[in-house]
Design an enzyme around this catalytic site. Structure first.
Site, PDB file in Angstrom:
ATOM      1  N   HIS A 154       0.790  -1.232   0.000  1.00 23.93           N
ATOM      2  CA  HIS A 154       0.000   0.000   0.000  1.00 23.93           C
ATOM      3  C   HIS A 154       0.823   1.284   0.000  1.00 23.93           C
ATOM      4  CE1 HIS A 154      -4.516   0.915   0.929  1.00 23.93           C
ATOM      5  NE2 HIS A 154      -4.080   1.536  -0.143  1.00 23.93           N
ATOM      6  N   ASP A 169      -7.467  -1.958  -0.231  1.00 22.26           N
ATOM      7  CA  ASP A 169      -6.537  -2.915   0.371  1.00 22.26           C
ATOM      8  C   ASP A 169      -7.308  -4.226   0.565  1.00 22.26           C
ATOM      9  OD1 ASP A 169      -4.982  -4.418   2.232  1.00 22.26           O
ATOM     10  OD2 ASP A 169      -4.142  -2.571   3.096  1.00 22.26           O
ATOM     11  N   HIS A 180       4.142   1.113   4.236  1.00 21.04           N
ATOM     12  CA  HIS A 180       2.782   0.801   3.768  1.00 21.04           C
ATOM     13  C   HIS A 180       1.727   1.159   4.814  1.00 21.04           C
ATOM     14  CE1 HIS A 180       1.939  -3.562   5.431  1.00 21.04           C
ATOM     15  NE2 HIS A 180       2.566  -2.831   6.307  1.00 21.04           N
ATOM     16  N   ASP A 195      -3.512   3.406   7.743  1.00 16.72           N
ATOM     17  CA  ASP A 195      -2.337   3.749   6.932  1.00 16.72           C
ATOM     18  C   ASP A 195      -2.006   5.231   6.995  1.00 16.72           C
ATOM     19  OD1 ASP A 195      -2.229   1.068   6.319  1.00 16.72           O
ATOM     20  OD2 ASP A 195      -2.921   1.275   4.245  1.00 16.72           O
ATOM     21  N   GLU A 215      -1.890  -5.286  -1.661  1.00 20.34           N
ATOM     22  CA  GLU A 215      -1.623  -6.166  -0.513  1.00 20.34           C
ATOM     23  C   GLU A 215      -2.038  -7.625  -0.703  1.00 20.34           C
ATOM     24  OE1 GLU A 215       0.310  -5.360   2.014  1.00 20.34           O
ATOM     25  OE2 GLU A 215       0.351  -3.145   1.951  1.00 20.34           O
ATOM     26  N   ASP A 274      -6.945  -6.531   2.456  1.00 20.10           N
ATOM     27  CA  ASP A 274      -7.135  -6.928   3.862  1.00 20.10           C
ATOM     28  C   ASP A 274      -8.360  -6.280   4.508  1.00 20.10           C
ATOM     29  OD1 ASP A 274      -6.366  -4.415   5.036  1.00 20.10           O
ATOM     30  OD2 ASP A 274      -4.280  -5.047   5.192  1.00 20.10           O
ATOM     31  N   HIS A 306      -6.847  -1.113   7.978  1.00 18.66           N
ATOM     32  CA  HIS A 306      -5.908  -0.201   8.635  1.00 18.66           C
ATOM     33  C   HIS A 306      -6.090   1.230   8.133  1.00 18.66           C
ATOM     34  CE1 HIS A 306      -4.073  -4.242   8.148  1.00 18.66           C
ATOM     35  NE2 HIS A 306      -3.824  -4.096   9.448  1.00 18.66           N
ATOM     36  N   ASP A 319      -9.987  -0.454   3.830  1.00 21.61           N
ATOM     37  CA  ASP A 319      -8.814  -1.052   4.479  1.00 21.61           C
ATOM     38  C   ASP A 319      -9.165  -1.459   5.906  1.00 21.61           C
ATOM     39  OD1 ASP A 319      -6.075  -1.524   5.320  1.00 21.61           O
ATOM     40  OD2 ASP A 319      -5.407   0.033   3.937  1.00 21.61           O
TER      41      ASP A 319
HETATM   42  N1  ARG Z   1      -0.758  -0.016  11.313  1.00 24.75           N
HETATM   43  C1  ARG Z   1       0.246  -0.995  11.043  1.00 24.75           C
HETATM   44  C2  ARG Z   1       1.571  -0.321  10.701  1.00 24.75           C
HETATM   45  O1  ARG Z   1       1.682   0.871  10.686  1.00 24.75           O
HETATM   46  C3  ARG Z   1      -0.168  -1.928   9.939  1.00 24.75           C
HETATM   47  C4  ARG Z   1      -0.305  -1.281   8.594  1.00 24.75           C
HETATM   48  C5  ARG Z   1      -0.784  -2.230   7.552  1.00 24.75           C
HETATM   49  N2  ARG Z   1      -0.913  -1.564   6.289  1.00 24.75           N
HETATM   50  C6  ARG Z   1      -1.266  -2.172   5.166  1.00 24.75           C
HETATM   51  N3  ARG Z   1      -1.266  -1.431   4.076  1.00 24.75           N
HETATM   52  N4  ARG Z   1      -1.600  -3.421   5.122  1.00 24.75           N
HETATM   53  O2  ARG Z   1       2.531  -0.989  10.433  1.00 24.75           O
HETATM   54 MN    MN Z   2      -3.513  -0.559   3.522  1.00 25.28          MN
HETATM   55 MN    MN Z   3      -4.480  -2.919   5.435  1.00 28.39          MN
END
Ligand code: ARG
Ligand code: MN
Ligand code: MN
Ligand code: MN
Length: 315
Positions: free
Chosen positions: A97, A228, A137, A124, A273, A230, A122, A120
């Site tokens: 990402h 994303d 990411h 990010d 991802e 996920d 998350h 997502d």
């Molecule tokens: N918040 C966590 C981090 O800063 C997980 C981030 C996951 N990001 C993603 N694009 N899958 O590492």
């Molecule tokens: Mn992401």
């Molecule tokens: Mn994510």
């Protein structure tokens, strides 16, 4: 109408290998052919290649591969800008990402008034100073947001990024794993977000109504959808680097894509991802790739109710 497809076999925004193989697998699953079958004119820009950056030492011993990520995103931004300027809907297939730093920047060069829908688990939006992992990411939005300029230190390789978004230009859907610094930003900068709890409460129909109304009340604004994989529940998309329980159902995830299509405003999207090295089995990997493909097709107008082309008559 026409689309441009960019493969971004890039994985240095995080520490696990494999996510760079996703563009190849989505192509193998028929990405280009299926979009052509829908009647689109497709320009396939191929998979980008990225120069090696020597001695790319971590920023503050914490953020790995800053110059590698910065250079890849800078290159991607130019390609996305060109595809959008050519009047095509731009589809970027990641990769991790962190590439959204490039795709959103490039999109904004062509369409300065774009709005972003970020789907997502998350947020990010960690800054290099709030990130628990250091991984870029988990930070792309921090580099893209004007309000965070004073909170984001100068990272080597990323000085070219000019923050092109304000908090008014983003809406999140699907969040369920937010770090403390991110939660602070979401709350104190007044960001619009729909966590999985909001999806539970309101239902995906209302979430999409409110999201599009917030971003695009007049229905005229170019939309950047950053999806994303996920965001989906790990039972549906197991082959990904940071899975989190309690994600979108198949139907919710596709409904988001369908509503973005129905807005008529999709201008560019990312699908990121998918990591084929992280599935527990071939079936798990194939299911994740197939789901990613279906998201893209739904964004381009594939309808679950079926369709027939103009001029069709019953034999
Ligand atoms: N918040 C966590 C981090 O800063 C997980 C981030 C996951 N990001 C993603 N694009 N899958 O590492
Ligand atoms: Mn992401
Ligand atoms: Mn994510
Ligand atoms: Mn349509």
């Amino acid at each position: 109408s026409s689309v441009g497809i960019i493969g971004v076999p890039f994985s240095k925004g995080q520490k696990r290998g494999g996510v760079e193989h996703a563009p190849m697998l989505l192509r193998k699953a028929g990405l280009v052919e299926k979009i052509e079958e829908m009647g689109y004119n497709v320009a396939d820009l191929g998979d980008l290649s990225f120069g090696e950056v020597k001695d790319d030492t971590p920023f503050q011993k914490h953020v790995p591969f800053p110059r590698t990520v910065g250079m890849a995103c800078q290159g991607l931004a130019q390609v996305v800008r060109q595809v959008v300027c050519d009047g095509r809907t731009c589809i970027t297939i990641g990769g991790d990402h962190s590439l959204a730093i490039g795709s959103v920047s490039g999109h904004a060069m062509a369409r300065p008034n774009l709005g972003v829908i970020w789907v997502d688990a998350h947020a990010d939006i960690n800054t290099p100073l709030t990130s628990p992992s250091g991984n870029l990411h988990g930070q792309p939005l921090a580099f893209l947001l004007q309000e965070l300029t004073s909170k984001v230190p100068a990272v080597p390789g990323l000085s070219w990024v000019s923050p092109c978004l304000t908090v008014q230009d983003i809406v999140y859907i699907g969040l369920r794993d937010i770090d403390p610094g991110e939660h602070y930003i979401l709350k104190n900068y007044g960001m619009q977000y729909f966590s999985m709890r909001h999806v539970d409460r309101l239902g995906i129909r209302k979430v999409m109504e409110m999201s599009l109304e917030f971003l695009n009340p007049r229905g005229r604004r170019p939309i950047h959808l950053s999806y994303d994989i996920d965001a989906f529940d790990p039972s549906l998309a197991p082959a990904t680097g940071t899975p989190v329980l309690g994600g979108l159902t198949y139907r919710e995830g596709l409904y988001i894509a369908e509503e973005v299509h129905n807005s008529g405003c999709l201008s560019a999207m990312d699908l990121v991802e998918v990591n084929p090295l992280l599935g527990a089995s071939t079936d798990a990997v194939n299911a994740t790739v197939q789901l990613g493909l279906e998201v893209v097709l739904s964004c381009l107008g594939r309808a679950r109710e079926g369709s027939y082309s103009l001029g069709y008559t019953l034999p």
